[in-house]
Scaffold this active site. Sequence first.
Site, PDB file in Angstrom:
ATOM      1  N   MET A  58       0.850  -1.191   0.000  1.00 52.29           N
ATOM      2  CA  MET A  58       0.000   0.000   0.000  1.00 52.29           C
ATOM      3  C   MET A  58       0.886   1.241   0.000  1.00 52.29           C
ATOM      4  SD  MET A  58      -3.119   1.434   2.325  1.00 52.29           S
ATOM      5  CE  MET A  58      -2.377   1.605   3.930  1.00 52.29           C
ATOM      6  N   HIS A 224      15.129  -2.589   3.275  1.00 51.59           N
ATOM      7  CA  HIS A 224      14.041  -1.674   2.920  1.00 51.59           C
ATOM      8  C   HIS A 224      14.521  -0.235   3.158  1.00 51.59           C
ATOM      9  CE1 HIS A 224      10.110  -0.390   1.958  1.00 51.59           C
ATOM     10  NE2 HIS A 224       9.415  -0.810   3.002  1.00 51.59           N
ATOM     11  N   ASP A 316       7.921  -4.520  13.816  1.00 47.44           N
ATOM     12  CA  ASP A 316       7.494  -4.943  12.471  1.00 47.44           C
ATOM     13  C   ASP A 316       6.849  -6.322  12.639  1.00 47.44           C
ATOM     14  OD1 ASP A 316       7.158  -5.245   9.711  1.00 47.44           O
ATOM     15  OD2 ASP A 316       9.259  -5.745   9.321  1.00 47.44           O
ATOM     16  N   SER A 320       7.217 -11.915   7.666  1.00 46.90           N
ATOM     17  CA  SER A 320       7.261 -10.991   6.536  1.00 46.90           C
ATOM     18  C   SER A 320       6.612 -11.604   5.300  1.00 46.90           C
ATOM     19  CB  SER A 320       8.720 -10.643   6.222  1.00 46.90           C
ATOM     20  OG  SER A 320       9.227  -9.743   7.178  1.00 46.90           O
ATOM     21  N   CYS A 356       6.722   0.146  10.742  1.00 38.29           N
ATOM     22  CA  CYS A 356       6.707   0.461   9.306  1.00 38.29           C
ATOM     23  C   CYS A 356       5.342   0.228   8.669  1.00 38.29           C
ATOM     24  CB  CYS A 356       7.778  -0.348   8.589  1.00 38.29           C
ATOM     25  SG  CYS A 356       7.612  -2.124   8.833  1.00 38.29           S
ATOM     26  N   LEU A 357       4.502  -0.590   9.331  1.00 43.65           N
ATOM     27  CA  LEU A 357       3.175  -0.967   8.817  1.00 43.65           C
ATOM     28  C   LEU A 357       3.317  -1.765   7.509  1.00 43.65           C
ATOM     29  CD1 LEU A 357       1.150   2.338   9.416  1.00 43.65           C
ATOM     30  CD2 LEU A 357       1.401   0.401  10.976  1.00 43.65           C
TER      31      LEU A 357
HETATM   32  N1   CP Z   1       5.859  -0.093   4.954  1.00 45.25           N
HETATM   33  C1   CP Z   1       5.631  -0.509   3.699  1.00 45.25           C
HETATM   34  O1   CP Z   1       6.540  -0.664   2.889  1.00 45.25           O
HETATM   35  O2   CP Z   1       4.312  -0.717   3.406  1.00 45.25           O
HETATM   36  P1   CP Z   1       3.716  -1.422   2.101  1.00 45.25           P
HETATM   37  O3   CP Z   1       4.117  -2.858   2.175  1.00 45.25           O
HETATM   38  O4   CP Z   1       2.235  -1.226   2.189  1.00 45.25           O
HETATM   39  O5   CP Z   1       4.302  -0.764   0.890  1.00 45.25           O
HETATM   40  N1  NVA Z   2       9.270  -7.024   7.064  1.00 43.05           N
HETATM   41  C1  NVA Z   2       8.084  -6.706   6.319  1.00 43.05           C
HETATM   42  C2  NVA Z   2       8.063  -5.245   5.974  1.00 43.05           C
HETATM   43  C3  NVA Z   2       6.848  -4.788   5.248  1.00 43.05           C
HETATM   44  C4  NVA Z   2       6.884  -3.333   4.854  1.00 43.05           C
HETATM   45  C5  NVA Z   2       8.007  -7.567   5.088  1.00 43.05           C
HETATM   46  O1  NVA Z   2       9.044  -7.769   4.431  1.00 43.05           O
HETATM   47  O2  NVA Z   2       6.932  -8.057   4.780  1.00 43.05           O
END
Ligand code: CP
Ligand code: NVA
Length: 398
Positions: A58, A224, A316, A320, A356-357
């Site tokens: 998102m 990231h 987080d 993932s 980070c959502l």
């Molecule tokens: N935090 C982040 O990268 O969110 P998305 O996975 O929604 O892009």
């Molecule tokens: N650690 C998570 C971060 C999402 C923004 C992932 O890789 O899914």
Amino acid sequence: EMKSGPKDFLHINDFDKETILKIINRASEVKALLKSGDRSFLPFKGKTMAMIFAKPSMRTRVSFETGFFLLGGHAIYLGPDDIQMGKREETRDVARVLSRYNDILMARVFSHQVRWFVAFFDIPMAHVISHAQPLMRSHEITWMDQNPTQTGNASCDDHPSFAEGRGNFELDFSSEAPLILHIAEVGHMYVAAKGDACYRREDILDLAAYSSVPVINGLTDYNHPCQIMADALTIIEHIGQLEGAKVVYVGDGNNIVHSWLLLASVVPFHFVCACPKGFEPDEKTVEKARSAGVSKIEITDGPKEAVKGADVVYSDVWASMGQKEEASYRKQKFQGFQIDEALMEIAGPKAYFMHCLPTERGVEVTNGVIEAPNSIVFPQAENRMHAQNAIMLHLLGL
Ligand code: CP
Ligand code: NVA
């Protein structure tokens, strides 16, 4: 402005401290301009960006697309089913084609570096890597089966005897050499080679190497960087400066942690990662950050001790993208690592909460912590756009 540093934005520590702080500063300036309603700054006018997504998103998708548009450009979204980088078409071909249409590329993919995926079904774990071609002997192979209790490294000369298990195996190595692995089991010899059951996955380092235009990392399994640039901006806005701050991450030693570590190898602050044993961040990355000698870095399995005196407590998801099938296993392993009101109490009154959502409320963090007044998760999400605008301005030399 004159551009310095590499052509791509793949890792924060590819840039020096001065450049990183300059980008963050620029983000604040352009943010203020956009927030004032001024729409006259159109540096990306006539420019296009291709955005490659192999995973859902998102924030990354909407912030890049909106930010690039607001500064005059046009962004093209390519979802997981569109170009299927590394599957429908090799990454190096995608790179060379897209960089003939676009001024900049953004990619969210699984693999950071070359990764071969080999699907073996119903082969007992004990007999997986019994022999490899001499070509491969110097390369390290990372093997992984679907049972997360059994992961590890084996060099090709090793004959690891693993507990009984079956599944898919991912072989990680960065060699350009053709992959010929002999996978033997009792009464059965399986040879996987490129073009056979083994294929090269999409990876961002290849994309950048073959692209003639800047490539931005919008998240890989390894790191990231755009997220942590936005986080640094958010910390500066709330605390005044990042330098000297104590940032305590609690949870999985994942891609987010790697970017924190890489930032800590450039800008001085105190970074602590509290994670369960077996879920530590990549050792080489920890070593790299420590040997940079810039920041104090601690890896611990004691979240309560870790959060004391924190300026920021960060979390987080425990599973993932790409690990969702491990979610229930991870929930057991991460007992005691949830950020709840009691942990924030230990952290102290000055501690902000960041994430980070997306979040899974009630798993890695309680609803109460996310909704508390010291939670800055939404300003943090908002800053993705501003940090990225500044990264793009830098890469395009604007
Ligand atoms: N935090 C982040 O990268 O969110 P998305 O996975 O929604 O892009
Ligand atoms: N650690 C998570 C971060 C999402 C923004 C992932 O890789 O899914």
